[in-house]
Design a protein around this motif. Structure first.
Motif, mmCIF file in Angstrom:
data_model
loop_
_atom_site.group_PDB
_atom_site.id
_atom_site.type_symbol
_atom_site.label_atom_id
_atom_site.label_comp_id
_atom_site.label_asym_id
_atom_site.label_seq_id
_atom_site.Cartn_x
_atom_site.Cartn_y
_atom_site.Cartn_z
ATOM 1 N N HIS A 188 0.809 -1.310 0.210
ATOM 2 C CA HIS A 188 0.081 0.033 -0.113
ATOM 3 C C HIS A 188 0.644 1.390 0.023
ATOM 4 O O HIS A 188 0.322 2.530 -0.086
ATOM 5 C CB HIS A 188 -0.887 0.045 1.430
ATOM 6 C CG HIS A 188 -1.727 -0.764 1.296
ATOM 7 N ND1 HIS A 188 -3.105 -0.847 0.404
ATOM 8 C CD2 HIS A 188 -1.956 -2.366 1.664
ATOM 9 C CE1 HIS A 188 -3.984 -1.950 0.733
ATOM 10 N NE2 HIS A 188 -3.197 -2.943 1.473
ATOM 11 N N HIS A 236 -8.122 5.760 1.479
ATOM 12 C CA HIS A 236 -7.471 4.774 0.898
ATOM 13 C C HIS A 236 -8.296 3.565 0.978
ATOM 14 O O HIS A 236 -8.339 2.482 1.351
ATOM 15 C CB HIS A 236 -6.183 4.232 1.852
ATOM 16 C CG HIS A 236 -5.062 5.226 1.974
ATOM 17 N ND1 HIS A 236 -4.464 5.643 1.267
ATOM 18 C CD2 HIS A 236 -5.135 6.308 3.375
ATOM 19 C CE1 HIS A 236 -3.664 6.696 1.647
ATOM 20 N NE2 HIS A 236 -4.124 6.901 3.025
ATOM 21 N N ARG A 288 -11.209 0.547 -13.371
ATOM 22 C CA ARG A 288 -10.608 1.469 -12.650
ATOM 23 C C ARG A 288 -10.919 1.278 -11.243
ATOM 24 O O ARG A 288 -10.046 1.555 -10.347
ATOM 25 C CB ARG A 288 -10.948 2.898 -13.202
ATOM 26 C CG ARG A 288 -10.619 3.359 -14.528
ATOM 27 C CD ARG A 288 -10.618 4.726 -14.832
ATOM 28 N NE ARG A 288 -11.926 5.249 -14.817
ATOM 29 C CZ ARG A 288 -12.714 5.090 -15.789
ATOM 30 N NH1 ARG A 288 -12.794 4.613 -16.750
ATOM 31 N NH2 ARG A 288 -14.082 5.657 -15.590
ATOM 32 N N SER A 338 -8.596 -1.181 -9.675
ATOM 33 C CA SER A 338 -7.140 -1.147 -9.532
ATOM 34 C C SER A 338 -6.812 0.191 -8.659
ATOM 35 O O SER A 338 -5.796 0.241 -8.029
ATOM 36 C CB SER A 338 -6.475 -0.655 -10.994
ATOM 37 O OG SER A 338 -7.211 0.245 -11.688
ATOM 38 N N ASP A 339 -7.706 1.238 -8.673
ATOM 39 C CA ASP A 339 -7.460 2.548 -7.774
ATOM 40 C C ASP A 339 -8.850 2.798 -7.374
ATOM 41 O O ASP A 339 -9.554 3.753 -7.971
ATOM 42 C CB ASP A 339 -6.819 3.590 -8.580
ATOM 43 C CG ASP A 339 -6.574 4.569 -7.565
ATOM 44 O OD1 ASP A 339 -7.019 4.708 -6.309
ATOM 45 O OD2 ASP A 339 -5.653 5.615 -8.001
#
Lengths: 218, 188
Positions: free
Chosen positions: A165, B80, B59, B62-63
């Motif tokens: 991370h 996060h 997407r 992946s993020d």
């Protein structure tokens, strides 16, 4: 610390009671407890790790005997007294005995902006990541007296790195002072059998996030 | 105890207001934000978009933080994000055994059961018994992975799209997505 908040694997709490969507509070004081806890952050006297530690280091019987928002209220009171913002005598007598410190207080607009703000926990570091996805690791057997995010059930266990991370602030440090000591953070996957033995379902997997200092190569 | 807490919190609030540490308008704003504005309908829109737009799905996987921000969602407790897609082979369930970490920008505040000792203690040990408390049985052959949110990484489960929904548009699909399905304690 090995506190009552570290619940993974304990038994005897009974069934889980589902709840309809949209029911967020069960008494008005719970609304106030949430809002006070979030709003007082504007004073900047502590961070989220200190806040968690204040709740999680309640004596075990008190932690387990308190409802969720009661734990928040007790944690908040501890933080206020430790920071010198409110006196224990003022909490005891339930009234103001001396003027407040000069601290920033949010307006409604400030609060809205703060709730929507993205304040990431990752930090640039000079050292490369020690582990990569797919690496075999073993969590360390740690019993720190201070704050930690390594659950007891996942200590000394063999797993595999699933995701890297970036380096994140270390709660073990940040719960006790301004030093963030960022470390690489990994998602580590364990088999249920590794964590719980042969009685676990053979197809159970469990992941945790583990900072680099929680891990050894396996 | 509930009555005592009501009085205790009322006293605490009046002390903090009188000392100038918090303003009543900020408190009302925070409560309105999480009681009215930010909730699981946000996450449902993310899921529906991922079902209907393969490029968006890629997407998201992946993020997730960036993909969720594309729909205008982000902020506290969603810094996060990771999206976990359920498949016929693997079912994901999310927990925070240590406290109550939860993806606020997409799901709002957590339900009481998510924060309860019953859920936090048992779901990492015997998740199928917890699913049974919700009346859920996984299909034979679906393995189960429990994700314990021990850091500031927050998880959104993307449930499988129900069969027979080919004709529904994104809005109608979003209406099918439940909060519990995005935690992993329900199927659609």
């Amino acid at each position: 610390m090995n506190g009552a908040a570290d619940l993974g694997g304990m038994m005897g709490f009974g069934r889980v009671v589902p709840e309809p969507e949209g029911e967020y509070f069960h008494a008005d004081w719970e609304r106030r407890a949430l809002a006070l806890t979030l709003a007082i952050a504007a004073a900047g006297r502590w961070n989220i790790d200190m806040s968690r530690h204040a709740r999680e280091s309640l004596p075990p019987a008190e932690y387990l005997g308190s409802s969720y928002y009661a734990i928040w209220v007790k944690g908040l009171e501890r933080l206020l007294v430790a920071a010198g913002l409110v006196g224990a005598d003022e909490l005891e007598q339930r009234r103001v005995l001396r003027p407040g410190e000069p601290v920033r207080a949010w307006t409604a607009d400030d609060a809205a902006a703060a709730m929507a703000a993205v304040v990431p926990y990752d930090r640039p570091v000079d050292t490369p990541a020690r582990f990569a996805a797919g690496d075999a690791v073993r969590t360390r057997v740690l019993h720190p007296t201070g704050h930690t995010r390594l659950p007891r059930y996942a200590r000394g266990k063999a797993g595999v790195v699933e995701r890297v991370h970036g380096a994140h602030v270390l709660p073990d440090a940040r719960a006790h002072g301004p030093d963030e000591r960022p470390q690489w953070l990994y998602t580590v996957r364990f088999t249920g059998r590794e964590l719980w033995g042969d009685a676990a379902a053979p197809d159970l997997g469990v992941t945790i996030e583990a900072w680099e200092g929680y891990l050894d190569p396996a | 105890m509930a009555e005592d807490m009501a009085e205790r919190v009322e006293a605490l609030e009046s002390i903090l207001v009188e000392k100038g540490y918090v303003r009543p308008d900020a408190l009302e704003e925070i409560i309105a934000t999480y009681e009215q504005d930010v909730g699981p309908r946000n996450g449902a829109r993310v899921v529906a978009r991922s079902w209907t737009d393969p490029a968006y799905r890629d997407r998201l996987l992946s993020d997730a933080t960036a993909a969720i921000a594309e729909l205008g969602y982000g902020g506290r407790q969603g810094e996060h994000m990771v999206a976990l897609e359920n498949t016929p082979d693997e079912h994901h369930v999310v927990v925070c055994t240590l406290c109550s970490c939860y993806p606020w920008p997409v799901l709002g505040l957590p339900p009481t059961w998510y924060k309860s000792p019953a859920y936090r203690s048992r779901v990492v040990l015997d998740p199928r018994s917890v699913l049974a408390d919700f009346g859920v049985t996984l299909p034979e052959g679906t393995r189960i992975t429990v994700h314990d949110s021990t850091a500031e990484v927050r998880y959104l489960v993307v449930p499988m799209r129900p069969a027979g929904t080919e004709d529904l548009d994104e809005e109608a699909l979003a209406a099918l997505v439940t909060r519990d399905a995005m935690i992993g304690t329900a199927l659609l």
